[in-house]
Scaffold this active site. Structure first.
Site, PDB file in Angstrom:
ATOM      1  N   HIS A 233       0.857  -1.184   0.000  1.00 59.52           N
ATOM      2  CA  HIS A 233       0.000   0.000   0.000  1.00 59.52           C
ATOM      3  C   HIS A 233       0.893   1.234   0.000  1.00 59.52           C
ATOM      4  O   HIS A 233       2.085   1.152   0.288  1.00 59.52           O
ATOM      5  CB  HIS A 233      -0.894   0.022   1.244  1.00 59.52           C
ATOM      6  CG  HIS A 233      -0.112  -0.065   2.518  1.00 59.52           C
ATOM      7  ND1 HIS A 233       0.132  -1.261   3.156  1.00 59.52           N
ATOM      8  CD2 HIS A 233       0.526   0.884   3.243  1.00 59.52           C
ATOM      9  CE1 HIS A 233       0.881  -1.033   4.227  1.00 59.52           C
ATOM     10  NE2 HIS A 233       1.137   0.260   4.301  1.00 59.52           N
TER      11      HIS A 233
ATOM     12  N   HIS B 274       6.064   5.901  -1.823  1.00 57.99           N
ATOM     13  CA  HIS B 274       6.839   4.666  -1.895  1.00 57.99           C
ATOM     14  C   HIS B 274       6.033   3.524  -1.294  1.00 57.99           C
ATOM     15  O   HIS B 274       5.219   3.723  -0.399  1.00 57.99           O
ATOM     16  CB  HIS B 274       8.182   4.819  -1.163  1.00 57.99           C
ATOM     17  CG  HIS B 274       8.042   4.963   0.314  1.00 57.99           C
ATOM     18  ND1 HIS B 274       7.680   6.147   0.902  1.00 57.99           N
ATOM     19  CD2 HIS B 274       8.193   4.061   1.307  1.00 57.99           C
ATOM     20  CE1 HIS B 274       7.619   5.977   2.206  1.00 57.99           C
ATOM     21  NE2 HIS B 274       7.924   4.722   2.483  1.00 57.99           N
TER      22      HIS B 274
END
Length: 190
Positions: A42, A127
């Site tokens: 995620h 990220h």
């Protein structure tokens, strides 16, 4: 409960990333890294940590507003890098990164306004962590391989409040479990 706001991957994009991670695991030295699995993939927008039950409703109300004020946007997985001298290997993002940063800022502000202790503000860096190590690892070959990686582009349409359950068994390699507590459509009328 331990909470964070996140963007989740569509299933097909998660499969694309899984294929890339499988390739990375075949590189020399891959056993020095602890690879995350797809249930943990995620983009964290704001990490709230342990949130008192009495603050969750207010946090949710503010996240609803953040979601409604942010329209859907396009995103793709692209490239990668490392943090902490090789202690974390990540996949990056490409697309409407200004909207992504705005949503991250709004998710962070929602926590602050709800009374969640947030720590110091840092500029958002999109990220998705795919591997970690307790010690520094030379990640150059992995980052080089990730530079050629890109997924299909998808339309991000929801903000998700996620609860993380940290490992308790002490079994090596056990990963946290993640549970979507609430989901809000982006750009939806309030």
């Amino acid at each position: 409960m331990r909470l964070f706001a996140a963007l989740l991957l569509p299933e097909d994009v998660s499969r694309e990333l899984a294929a890339e991670v499988d390739r990375l695991k075949k590189l020399p030295g891959a056993d020095a890294l602890r690879w995350t699995g797809s249930p943990g993939w995620h983009f964290t927008l704001a990490f709230y940590g342990e949130v008192d039950d009495g603050l969750v409703a207010g946090l949710s109300d503010r996240l609803v507003r953040a979601a409604h004020r942010t329209g859907p946007f396009e995103l793709a997985l692209r490239g990668g890098g490392q943090f902490g001298h090789g202690r974390a290997l990540w996949v990056g993002a490409e697309g409407d990164l200004n909207v992504l940063r705005l949503l991250a800022d709004r998710a962070e502000a929602a926590g602050r306004k709800a009374g969640v202790a947030m720590g110091e503000h840092r500029r958002y860096k999109a990220h998705l962590t795919v591997a970690r190590s307790r010690t520094a690892v030379n990640t150059r070959s992995y980052v080089t391989a990730l530079n050629a990686f890109f997924s299909r582009t998808w339309k991000v349409g929801e903000l998700v409040l996620v609860r993380s359950h940290l490992p308790r068994s002490g079994v090596p390699g056990e990963e946290p479990r993640y549970e979507a507590v609430a989901r809000w459509a982006l750009g939806a009328a309030g």
